[in-house]
Enzyme design. Structure first.
Site, PDB file in Angstrom:
ATOM      1  N   HIS A   6       0.793  -1.229   0.000  1.00  0.00           N
ATOM      2  CA  HIS A   6       0.000   0.000   0.000  1.00  0.00           C
ATOM      3  C   HIS A   6       0.836   1.295   0.000  1.00  0.00           C
ATOM      4  O   HIS A   6       0.811   2.050  -0.953  1.00  0.00           O
ATOM      5  CB  HIS A   6      -0.912   0.029   1.247  1.00  0.00           C
ATOM      6  CG  HIS A   6      -1.790  -1.162   1.405  1.00  0.00           C
ATOM      7  ND1 HIS A   6      -2.911  -1.397   0.631  1.00  0.00           N
ATOM      8  CD2 HIS A   6      -1.720  -2.201   2.282  1.00  0.00           C
ATOM      9  CE1 HIS A   6      -3.488  -2.519   1.024  1.00  0.00           C
ATOM     10  NE2 HIS A   6      -2.797  -3.022   2.015  1.00  0.00           N
TER      11      HIS A   6
HETATM   12  O1  RIB Z   1      -5.362  -0.381   4.606  1.00  0.00           O
HETATM   13  C1  RIB Z   1      -3.976  -0.348   4.393  1.00  0.00           C
HETATM   14  C2  RIB Z   1      -3.338   0.730   5.217  1.00  0.00           C
HETATM   15  O2  RIB Z   1      -3.554   0.463   6.616  1.00  0.00           O
HETATM   16  C3  RIB Z   1      -1.810   0.789   5.062  1.00  0.00           C
HETATM   17  O3  RIB Z   1      -1.365   2.104   5.253  1.00  0.00           O
HETATM   18  C4  RIB Z   1      -1.320  -0.081   6.176  1.00  0.00           C
HETATM   19  O4  RIB Z   1       0.010   0.251   6.588  1.00  0.00           O
HETATM   20  C5  RIB Z   1      -2.296   0.271   7.265  1.00  0.00           C
HETATM   21  O5  RIB Z   1      -1.866   1.495   7.857  1.00  0.00           O
END
Ligand code: RIB
Ligand code: CA
Length: 325
Positions: free
Chosen positions: A241
């Site tokens: 992500h």
């Molecule tokens: O949903 C994914 C996000 O939530 C990413 O930033 C992961 O690190 C968590 O913070």
């Protein structure tokens, strides 16, 4: 022109790779890193950030602790994804570099009031609590922010912590509503993008092939981090992500999306934390965010791997015993 950024983050293995990408990139000047409570509680995220900075040989970076709880309600964490430490999969020594005394929210405010208006980008990789609090405490900072580039939300991809909500928004929907309602220019990296940047074996092996200590740490993190999503989605690899936020600043051409209205559900128990993205413009509501929907995933990993290899070579220079091969 060097881009000045503040990173607000809740490491998190994917956050760690995003921080490393930023520290490896001379196009970016990291003015400071603020710990958010999210994947794991604040006492762990502020340590994890400093572990990552020390791994990158960057003990000069100023690290601040932000808020320990969301603007309302109690903190929801994600040890089931990231492990008890938040960065399971590799062991790093406890940090020696200090945590700054100043509260992270005050650092955000002070920095934005000091730097010339329109020159600082705020990169959020976790819940939006610290930025939401800063905007509430000092509304005058909003017009001084160049842009907010955030990982959060989802539309066509749905949610990941509930059917409707993505984790970062779900943890603090009130803070997200403050940010999305502020008028600040926003670029969103939602699940619709991050689920297209999967940690396939070939991509992980390309990082392992860098060789040396840092690469081994990265592979340990990725192997641990992906296991939850691989089991859940049956995908070849997990969605990486947060590095998408930094990659956008370095190569925006990797991404495509649309300026549209995005509102945050803050009331409904069923859909709390949902980002309601008006992709087709049916609401007539103000278009307040660029909702990214597509990414050149191979281009993203090529950029990430090349920059991480720079850090690996620098580590080998600093510590020959950690030589690459
Ligand atoms: O949903 C994914 C996000 O939530 C990413 O930033 C992961 O690190 C968590 O913070
Ligand atoms: Ca994160």
């Amino acid at each position: 022109m060097v881009e000045k950024i503040i990173i607000d983050t809740d490491p998190g293995q994917d956050d760690a790779l995003a921080i490393l990408l930023a520290l490896a990139s001379p196009e970016l000047e990291v003015l400071g890193i603020v710990a958010a409570a999210g994947n794991v509680p604040l006492p762990l995220t502020n340590v994890n950030i400093r572990k990552v900075c020390e791994l990158a040989g960057r003990t000069d970076v100023k690290v601040f602790a932000g808020c320990s709880q969301p603007m309302s309600g109690t903190l929801v964490t994600a040890e089931y994804v990231h492990g008890a430490t938040g960065m399971d999969g590799a062991d790093l020594p406890d940090p020696v570099m200090p945590l700054q005394e100043q509260h992270g929210v005050d650092f955000i405010i002070e920095t934005l009031m000091r730097e010339p208006a329109g020159t600082v980008t705020v990169c959020t990789l976790g819940p939006l609590t610290n930025l939401g609090k800063a905007m509430t405490k000092a509304p005058e900072i909003v017009c001084r922010i160049k842009q907010v580039v955030l990982m959060g939300g989802g539309c066509f991809e749905g949610g990941n912590i509930t059917p409707a909500a993505e984790f970062n928004i779900y943890v603090d929907p009130q803070a997200a509503a403050v940010v999305f309602g502020s008028g600040v220019p926003i670029v969103m990296m939602p699940l619709d993008v991050t689920h297209k940047t999967l940690t396939t074996r070939a991509r992980v092996e390309a990082i392992r092939a860098i060789g040396g200590h840092l690469a081994a740490v990265l592979v340990g993190w990725l192997d641990y981090f992906e296991r939850f999503d691989v089991a859940k989605y049956g995908s070849e690899g997990g969605p990486l992500h947060d590095p998408n936020v930094i990659a956008y600043l370095l190569k925006p051409e990797l991404y495509s999306g649309r300026l549209c209205n995005v509102e945050i559900e803050t009331e409904s128990e069923l859909t709390k934390g949902m980002t309601v993205a008006d992709w087709w413009g049916v609401s007539g509501r103000p278009k307040n965010a660029i909702f990214m929907r597509d990414v050149d995933a191979d281009g993203f990993y090529a950029l990430l791997t090349e920059r991480l290899s720079r850090l690996a070579h620098a580590e080998a220079e600093r510590q020959p015993k950690l030589r690459l091969h």
